[in-house]
Design a protein around this motif. Structure first.
Motif, short mmCIF file in Angstrom:
data_model
loop_
_atom_site.label_atom_id
_atom_site.label_comp_id
_atom_site.label_asym_id
_atom_site.label_seq_id
_atom_site.Cartn_x
_atom_site.Cartn_y
_atom_site.Cartn_z
N VAL A 41 0.83 -1.21 0.00
CA VAL A 41 0.00 0.00 0.00
C VAL A 41 0.87 1.26 0.00
N TRP A 42 1.93 1.26 0.83
CA TRP A 42 2.78 2.45 0.90
C TRP A 42 3.61 2.62 -0.36
N GLN A 44 2.66 1.88 -3.31
CA GLN A 44 1.74 2.46 -4.29
C GLN A 44 1.48 3.93 -3.97
N ALA A 45 1.32 4.24 -2.67
CA ALA A 45 1.02 5.62 -2.27
C ALA A 45 2.20 6.54 -2.53
N ARG A 50 4.75 12.45 -3.34
CA ARG A 50 4.38 13.46 -2.35
C ARG A 50 4.91 13.11 -0.95
N LEU A 51 5.40 11.90 -0.77
CA LEU A 51 5.90 11.51 0.54
C LEU A 51 7.40 11.75 0.61
N PHE A 185 0.68 1.02 17.01
CA PHE A 185 0.40 2.37 16.55
C PHE A 185 1.62 3.28 16.68
N LEU A 190 3.03 0.65 11.32
CA LEU A 190 2.01 0.95 10.31
C LEU A 190 2.53 1.91 9.24
N LEU A 195 6.14 10.31 9.27
CA LEU A 195 4.98 10.76 8.50
C LEU A 195 3.81 11.13 9.40
N PHE B 54 -6.92 6.36 11.72
CA PHE B 54 -5.78 7.27 11.68
C PHE B 54 -4.82 6.88 10.55
N THR B 55 -4.56 5.59 10.42
CA THR B 55 -3.64 5.14 9.37
C THR B 55 -4.17 5.50 7.99
N LEU B 58 -3.75 9.03 7.30
CA LEU B 58 -2.35 9.36 7.02
C LEU B 58 -2.08 9.43 5.52
N PHE B 59 -2.66 8.49 4.78
CA PHE B 59 -2.46 8.47 3.33
C PHE B 59 -3.03 9.74 2.72
N HIS B 62 -1.24 13.22 3.44
CA HIS B 62 -0.03 13.52 2.70
C HIS B 62 -0.30 13.72 1.21
N GLY B 63 -1.58 13.77 0.87
CA GLY B 63 -1.93 14.02 -0.53
C GLY B 63 -1.80 12.78 -1.39
N ALA B 64 -1.32 11.68 -0.79
CA ALA B 64 -1.30 10.43 -1.54
C ALA B 64 -2.68 9.83 -1.36
N SER B 65 -3.16 9.03 -2.30
CA SER B 65 -4.49 8.47 -2.09
C SER B 65 -4.39 6.96 -2.05
N PHE B 203 -7.74 -2.22 3.29
CA PHE B 203 -7.49 -1.23 2.24
C PHE B 203 -8.26 -1.60 0.98
N ASP B 206 -7.64 -1.36 -4.98
CA ASP B 206 -6.84 -0.55 -5.91
C ASP B 206 -5.66 0.14 -5.22
N ALA B 207 -5.61 0.06 -3.88
CA ALA B 207 -4.49 0.66 -3.18
C ALA B 207 -3.23 -0.17 -3.31
#
Lengths: 261, 273
Positions: A41-42, A44-45, A50-51, A185, A190, A195, B54-55, B58-59, B62-65, B203, B206-207
């Motif tokens: 997931v990260w 891909q994000a 932007r990170l 947490f 996570l 971040l 919260f997690t 977080l995505f 930060h403007g990430a989707s 999730f 598509d993530a």
């Protein structure tokens, strides 16, 4: 000397026990698949740029998290709870050595037996993300290994201290599930902690948790980490926990009545 | 003249309903011994959900989707995941862990001798109230996320149907995994592996990066059908096709779980099998 011989004997028997069910080992390793899921997931994000982390840095971070998680997995509270509830602790108490060494030996043996499966998972990740393979160098590896050992000891001390509550409540492991949420947490399991919103980072800094995953993971991916400082914080927490545990242990043991304590 | 009691027992549906009620009430009274646990379980559900939300936040912060999904769609996915996790804590874990134990100790014999469908007995005998907080909080989150688009009555119905399919898929997978214990004895952590992989359901599908991940989570461990489809259904994106897919998958997996259990029983040789 005799004490070391006893420890060695405990470790050998624990290892033999652990390897009786080898398939189980692979399954336990696989059950910690959360870092691999988050890695995807990260990764891909981070594509959008932007990170603060690039996609491949994210992969490396979570590979490090995976290794740290697997090497510092602690379950002593469940083992202890079962011993107390079923009265098996009585046998352990008759041994001429404190039960904690028995539990520690089990944890260590399991770690050794699990290591090949963990390596396989690491290579699986490197294969899934071409270009992500990395080697941080022997110095960093040495530092990280020491830090991870310290992390394990801290985690063990925290959980073993909670485990003494078993003398008073038969289901003390629910306490562990609460503390596990805080650990998940605030440790960076996570997401990389930098971040998080600054306020959460400041709160986390007051707990031992960031040192348990985030610090060693950053070290492994080649960032600057204050290793000595990490050891100081973890050492202080561990020491405090040991003192608390010994006190609660002595009080609890006098309540323990072999069955249905 | 046959008395009323006999006739009541003769109707199988009636009989099974009575049994289910009795199973639930005996399990409940056993678990209620540990009432303080309930407070803990509510607290930990709430904290867990807070951390998950919260997690996800977080995505977005930060403007990430998450694969182009909106914030409310991501919340519905997380809610569906939480509902399923409640169901698994209340029904799947207590029953299917017991199944593994019964195979190891050979006490499955007693179940097989009972005049009741063994799969039904094994899947419903125990009910643990500790999953209820997750179930309720999950429902709240699903509804909250869905309200963003003001779904029609039909969409709400479709949502319920699709969540039922998710539960059926989850149950069937879990039961199939638990059944393999007939061959692997000590393997109660097969279900742990399953639980670990199901975490992917937090999730939207598509993530995940295209390729291996999406393939595995759609076709091997179909978490996409369990949590992403309910969200797509209620938010009105391609309702019929996805819902039909989930329905077919649920029915098929349920059929497989029954057939597989019967097949496995042929290899069950009582104690130490």
């Amino acid at each position: 000397m005799i004490f070391l011989r006893k420890l060695a004997a405990l470790l050998v028997t624990a290892f033999a026990h652990t390897t009786t069910y080898r398939a189980e080992m692979v399954l336990w390793a696989l059950s910690g698949s959360m870092p691999i899921i988050l890695m995807g997931v990260w990764f891909q994000a981070a594509q959008g740029g932007r990170l603060e982390y690039s996609p491949l840095e994210m992969v490396r971070y979570f590979v490090a998290v995976l290794v740290i998680r697997q090497m510092t997995f602690v379950w002593v509270i469940w083992e202890f709870e079962e011993s107390v509830v079923r009265g098996r602790l009585s046998h352990d108490l008759l041994r001429p050595i404190d039960p904690v060494w028995h539990y520690l030996a089990n944890h260590f043996a399991e770690r050794i037996a699990r290591f090949p499966a963990v390596l396989a998972l690491v290579f699986l990740c490197f294969w899934l993300y071409p270009g992500s393979a990395f080697f941080p160098g022997w110095v960093v590896m040495g530092q990280a290994a020491a830090l991870i050992l310290g992390t394990f000891v801290t985690r063990f001390a925290l959980q073993y201290t909670l485990a003494t509550v078993c003398f008073y409540n038969e289901r003390a492991s629910s306490l562990e599930s609460l503390s596990f949420i805080a650990y998940t947490f605030l440790s960076g399991m996570l997401a990389p902690l930098d971040l998080y919103p600054p306020i959460v980072q400041q709160v986390a800094a007051w707990t031992p948790f960031p040192y348990l995953i985030f610090a060693p993971a950053r070290l492994l991916i080649g960032e600057e980490v204050d290793v000595v400082g990490a050891f100081q914080v973890m050492g202080a927490w561990t020491l405090g926990m040991i003192v608390l545990q010994r006190w609660a242990w002595r009080k609890g043991l006098s309540r323990y009545s072999a069955m249905g304590a | 003249m046959p008395d009323d009691h006999d006739r009541k027992l003769a109707s199988p549906v009636r009989r099974y309903l009575t049994l289910l009620r009795m199973f639930a009430s005996t399990s409940l009274s056993a678990e209620m011994e540990y009432r303080a646990n309930f407070t803990f379980s509510v607290l930990s559900s709430a904290m867990n959900l807070g951390a998950s939300v919260f997690t996800v936040r977080l995505f977005f912060s930060h403007g990430a989707s998450l694969g182009g999904w909106s914030w409310s769609a991501a919340l519905v996915v997380l809610g569906a995941f939480t509902v399923l996790s409640g169901i698994s804590q209340s029904l799947l874990q207590p029953n299917l862990n017991k199944l593994v134990e019964q195979v190891r100790e050979g006490t499955l014999d007693f179940v097989l001798l009972k005049p009741i469908d063994p799969q039904l007995w094994l899947s419903t005998r125990r009910f643990s109230p500790w999953g209820i907080p997750d179930f309720v909080l999950g429902c709240v989150l699903v509804v909250y996320g869905s309200l963003a688009v003001a779904p029609s009555a039909f969409a709400w119905l479709a949502l319920v149907a699709s969540l039922a399919c998710s539960a059926l898929i989850l149950y069937s997978l879990w039961f199939i995994m638990a059944t393999t214990t007939v061959w692997f004895v000590q393997i109660y952590n097969v279900t742990e592996v399953l639980r670990g992989l199901l975490d992917a359901g937090r999730f939207p599908i598509d993530a995940f990066p295209p390729g291996a991940y999406r393939f595995v989570f759609t076709y091997v461990i179909p978490v996409a059908f369990m949590t992403s489809v309910p969200a797509q259904v209620v938010l009105g994106q391609t309702v019929p096709a996805h819902l039909a897919g989930a329905l077919v998958l649920g029915a098929a997996l349920f059929g497989v779980s029954r057939a597989f259990f019967r097949f496995a029983l042929r290899y069950y040789t009582s104690a130490s099998s």
